[in-house]
Scaffold this active site. Structure first.
Site, PDB file in Angstrom:
ATOM      1  N   THR A 194     -33.992 -61.205  13.667  1.00 27.76           N
ATOM      2  CA  THR A 194     -34.887 -60.617  12.670  1.00 27.76           C
ATOM      3  C   THR A 194     -34.722 -61.385  11.372  1.00 27.76           C
ATOM      4  O   THR A 194     -33.636 -61.866  11.064  1.00 27.76           O
ATOM      5  CB  THR A 194     -34.529 -59.146  12.394  1.00 27.76           C
ATOM      6  OG1 THR A 194     -33.209 -59.106  11.832  1.00 27.76           O
ATOM      7  CG2 THR A 194     -34.571 -58.325  13.660  1.00 27.76           C
ATOM      8  N   GLU A 338     -36.784 -55.235  16.994  1.00 33.81           N
ATOM      9  CA  GLU A 338     -35.860 -54.306  17.647  1.00 33.81           C
ATOM     10  C   GLU A 338     -36.556 -53.411  18.678  1.00 33.81           C
ATOM     11  O   GLU A 338     -35.893 -52.678  19.411  1.00 33.81           O
ATOM     12  CB  GLU A 338     -35.193 -53.406  16.593  1.00 33.81           C
ATOM     13  CG  GLU A 338     -34.185 -54.108  15.690  1.00 33.81           C
ATOM     14  CD  GLU A 338     -34.831 -54.751  14.462  1.00 33.81           C
ATOM     15  OE1 GLU A 338     -36.063 -54.975  14.469  1.00 33.81           O
ATOM     16  OE2 GLU A 338     -34.093 -55.028  13.497  1.00 33.81           O
ATOM     17  N   LYS A 451     -36.249 -40.746  -3.363  1.00 34.02           N
ATOM     18  CA  LYS A 451     -35.574 -39.546  -2.880  1.00 34.02           C
ATOM     19  C   LYS A 451     -35.321 -38.625  -4.073  1.00 34.02           C
ATOM     20  O   LYS A 451     -34.366 -38.779  -4.797  1.00 34.02           O
ATOM     21  CB  LYS A 451     -34.274 -39.926  -2.178  1.00 34.02           C
ATOM     22  CG  LYS A 451     -34.533 -40.765  -0.916  1.00 34.02           C
ATOM     23  CD  LYS A 451     -33.363 -41.661  -0.517  1.00 34.02           C
ATOM     24  CE  LYS A 451     -33.776 -42.649   0.563  1.00 34.02           C
ATOM     25  NZ  LYS A 451     -34.396 -43.894   0.042  1.00 34.02           N
ATOM     26  N   TRP A 456     -39.005 -36.497  -0.298  1.00 33.68           N
ATOM     27  CA  TRP A 456     -39.365 -37.900  -0.399  1.00 33.68           C
ATOM     28  C   TRP A 456     -40.721 -38.063  -1.077  1.00 33.68           C
ATOM     29  O   TRP A 456     -41.667 -37.329  -0.776  1.00 33.68           O
ATOM     30  CB  TRP A 456     -39.412 -38.522   0.982  1.00 33.68           C
ATOM     31  CG  TRP A 456     -38.055 -38.903   1.474  1.00 33.68           C
ATOM     32  CD1 TRP A 456     -36.871 -38.795   0.786  1.00 33.68           C
ATOM     33  CD2 TRP A 456     -37.735 -39.453   2.753  1.00 33.68           C
ATOM     34  NE1 TRP A 456     -35.826 -39.245   1.563  1.00 33.68           N
ATOM     35  CE2 TRP A 456     -36.332 -39.649   2.777  1.00 33.68           C
ATOM     36  CE3 TRP A 456     -38.475 -39.798   3.871  1.00 33.68           C
ATOM     37  CZ2 TRP A 456     -35.660 -40.184   3.876  1.00 33.68           C
ATOM     38  CZ3 TRP A 456     -37.818 -40.330   4.972  1.00 33.68           C
ATOM     39  CH2 TRP A 456     -36.425 -40.520   4.975  1.00 33.68           C
TER      40      TRP A 456
END
Lengths: 558, 558
Positions: A194, A338, A451, A456
């Protein structure tokens, strides 16, 4: 409950899911299907699946007998999408070695780091990419062999300590069959790093099992659903998460492949679509944006292209509609290295087809297949419902989802806490909602979300709302520390030339026009000249956060 | 090569392929898809996948808590195709027990033998089938519980030693979620006995893995390729190799199911097609033959039915053409209990679509998918080429192919030599050819083929040739011992009334008109009154062979 002595045993054969099976199937039962590689001028190179099968066997013989590849040796490819790269895709894992696809777009330092971390013994490279590889070679001590394929000046390799081979010379005269070993299906087959913006690149190692299952999924009618009646234009690079699994999936069903090699510019893409008439194509939005411009400038017959899979980042609605008008049906997909990468695909549900809802469904990231379990977790790690409203970090689990990163030749696989949950699920780093019928809508990256008091706030939502104000050219919203709430949003705004809107006006606009909830409205505001960007043009929010921390921004509190 | 210490390990999650995952996926992401069960009168019963999910959980609670089902206990079903049977399909394997589907068409002695061999603890039975089960119960000592679902007189169970339960009463009030265990994917999930004409029935035990992989294959665009836009009419019984995998496959993609329950006669089938408008259906040829007659007698709107999968035995060309004319596209498939059952499916290759070749391809048994390896072996066990001409016994290998039979509660799985090769492949008992592009054409059963001087003669080919003579009503050809050649064909012929053809004429006809190779022509001929038949109407060749051996036939040698 302990198993009883008379336990019923399955009577099924225990046959491993191996890439060699896909190769043998494709090159026999679909032996006449073709891989067509664009050459830029004259006839494209055409190679049947049967020929790919024979040449994969020759490549395996060459790697084993001439280059001494054995066990789990890593064989890297620094290649465009072409027939030889497909041969490497099949030969290397089928013989038991590990295919390592190198991303030729990475900064050279990262590329060198990755080759050294994987300890690649061989690099197969396209001649046209030698100018990239040659200066790196002195820094790649594990690379013993360089195998060059296709046109390009070889002289840049003069003086290299690694042995240099010609791809075609290595294959010439080798047997066209190979007794592929019966491997463990959980054995490593391929790896891909990645290119995260922070920290070192991380290696994801795919197994034969994961590749096989992923290929079956790609071929399911509800996913890409291609058959041997199709030709797919594989624009997404083979170094980009196995070209989304297409080379493997096509060999399972005889789908013809059209490979652009290095001709990824809008003009040759339009030309190859017109002349080779693919029925399907897969690429990131940028490519399609360019193609659309080309088609407007110089109309071409692209009517063969009924279906277009877009992934990598969200497809703008305008682009989807523009393609729809051309008769190309865009299908959104989401995934990451992934996730092999198929995580979701946006086929609208039956009840929405042909209704006004359909486009809304197609603009989501899509629906999870059976083999991808998903859950959302809120700021405190709590599970959130699939109600289409609760936004949380997406975590996924499944047989083609990573549960760790490659630890290098001397290390164990590692599982950083910010990437894997305590029970082994992948934390995707994406924040979004899931509808009751399982459609994912991403709203933010987890690292950018604010946050605030256990809830959120999406930075992206605030930015989009701000940028819809006529006076605003650009806006980036970042989290800054707050004594009472933990974090609060800081709005950084670039005004259009001559624009006069003040912060109160913008704040009211957010509340009244954009209908942002009151508790989400930023108190901290600043005007900047331009939003800092990363090398690929994304907002670089960590620069803004650092500037704020260092007191470099002139912040007004309202 | 021994593995090196620094072996590259796959970083993929190790997630088992379980039927519970298919259930959870289908009942959430495809929660609004439906199972519609025909009731014969009034509205059909409609149940969403979400309801099926909730009720499967309830059933699992009832089986575990009320009936004490644990470990690998066998829970049998004696049921038609309906929603409750689908619930049993998911609840039983998902909780870790083994689903045993009972074939209600078997002779009662075989049924009893099978239940006893599997040692079923519970039988779930449709009320309409109690007249079949009740008299058997005294002979089924392992059956502790009988669970009755749907209409039917319960009084026939009076005096039964097994405990009798009402299906709906058992489910009522149970929790609608179940914490499905994380099983080993190779664990037994379901079993099904073959109803061979010779010897005892043999149990095939499917694993979670085999069911999961088979379901993915069924959903691949190149196989049945259904999506949530489809409704499939599942005529093939759920006791017939898992209804060809449809209940599992549909929950993977949200395909709606239309279940005929006990209404399998042509008239109700035509009615449910007209009113429920399925897009796909699956059944054996006999059902379609009956439906065709019904449609001719009483035309109905069956235009929804675009695709029809036919398996079980070969579809006569006339039937395929008749369906084509009705706009129903017939797709041939081949398989057997031991192959889960998908072995081949006859999607014509791209080059044949729209050409005269297309029908010929569709009349083959079809092409093997990636996960089914195939080979042909001649009379001496030698491998034969895929040349479309060499006929041999088909052997197959793959993750959903049986490698043994169930040995019963006290026995190991067993592998009879006539069913499994020395290296573990399944001997299908079918003789045929494979074309270079992997299309299978079956020509005979291995037990009926004539093994003459190291070559094989197809009995079916000779019979078809004989029956094409205008004087011949029926003909059966069987192998008889021959001192020189090992075996030679004996032609047994039923002449039409008043027909006069003699053996020389028929033999010349075979050679000249039917172009049978000279060495294959029978020397031994006999006239019989009728070809002996089995209970399902197939030629009973073992009767003919015995009559020949006993000297009961009046044979002429020419």
């Amino acid at each position: 409950m302990s198993p009883r002595e008379d336990a019923v045993l399955s009577t099924m054969q225990d046959v491993p899911l191996l890439i060699s099976r896909i190769l043998v199937h494709g090159s026999t039962i679909h032996g006449t299907s073709q891989v067509t590689t664009w050459t830029g001028e004259g006839e494209p190179q055409r190679r049947s699946f049967a020929e790919i099968g024979a040449r994969s066997a020759q490549l395996a013989h060459a790697l084993r007998d001439d280059l001494g590849v054995a066990g789990d040796d890593r064989v890297a490819t620094l290649m465009w999408n072409n027939a030889e790269h497909v041969e490497a895709y099949f030969a290397i894992p089928s013989m038991g070695a590990v295919l390592h696809t190198l991303n030729l777009r990475l900064p050279v330092e990262q590329l060198a780091w990755i080759v050294n971390h994987a300890a690649d013994r061989v690099v197969i490279v396209n001649g046209s990419l030698l100018p990239l590889l040659a200066p790196l070679l002195p820094h790649l001590p594990t690379v013993e062999h360089v195998v060059v394929s296709g046109p390009g000046d070889r002289s840049v390799l003069d003086g290299a300590t690694a042995q240099v081979h010609e791809y075609e010379e290595l294959l010439a005269g080798k047997p066209t069959a190979f007794d592929w070993p019966e491997l463990d299906e959980r054995q490593a087959a391929a790896m891909c790093y990645t290119s995260g913006t922070t920290g070192d690149p991380k290696g994801v190692v795919f197994s034969h099992r994961s590749v096989y299952l992923h290929s079956m999924q790609v071929n399911m009618a509800q996913s890409m659903g291609l058959t041997d009646q199709d030709t797919t234009l594989v624009v997404v690079p083979q170094f980009h998460v196995n070209a989304w699994g297409l080379p493997h999936a096509t060999f399972m069903t005889g789908v013809n492949m059209l490979m652009p090699d290095r001709f990824l510019q809008p003009a040759p893409l339009a030309e190859m679509i017109e002349s080779e008439r693919p029925t399907h194509a897969a690429a990131v939005p940028t490519i399609w944006q360019g193609l659309l411009g080309e088609l407007h400038a110089k109309p071409r017959d692209v009517s063969s292209l009924g279906q277009v899979t877009i992934g990598g980042s969200a497809c703008p609605p305008s682009l989807m509609e523009a393609f729809d008008k051309l008769g190309m049906r865009v299908c959104h997909a989401w995934g990451m290295t992934e996730t092999s990468p198929l995580g979701t695909i946006a086929r609208p549900p039956a009840h929405a087809v042909g209704t006004e809802e359909e486009l809304a469904y197609r603009l989501t990231q899509g629906r999870f297949p059976t083999s991808v379990e998903a859950r959302l977790r809120g700021p405190g790690g709590e599970r959130l419902p699939w109600d289409g409203e609760s936004a949380g970090e997406l975590e996924v689990r499944g047989p083609w989802i990573a549960g760790a990163y490659y630890g290098g030749a001397s290390g164990e696989p590692f599982r950083p806490d910010d990437k894997f949950s305590e029970d082994g699920w992948l934390k995707t780093g994406d924040v979004g909602t899931i509808s009751p019928d399982g459609f994912l809508t991403l709203t933010d990256r987890a690292k950018d979300v604010i946050k605030s008091g256990g809830e959120w706030i999406s930075s992206v939502e605030l930015e989009n709302a701000l940028m819809s104000h006529p006076d605003v050219a650009e806006a980036a919203v970042v989290a800054v520390p707050d004594d009472k709430w933990g974090e609060r949003p800081l709005a950084t705004v670039v005004l259009k030339e001559g624009a006069t809107a003040d912060f109160e006006t913008l704040r009211s606009f957010l509340a009244d026009e954009a209908q942002i909830a009151k508790w989400q409205l930023p108190e901290r505001w600043t005007i900047i000249g331009a939003v800092p960007k990363t090398s690929v043009g994304k907002f670089d929010k960590k620069v803004l956060r650092r500037q704020y921390a260092d007191g470099e921004l002139d912040v007004t509190q309202i």
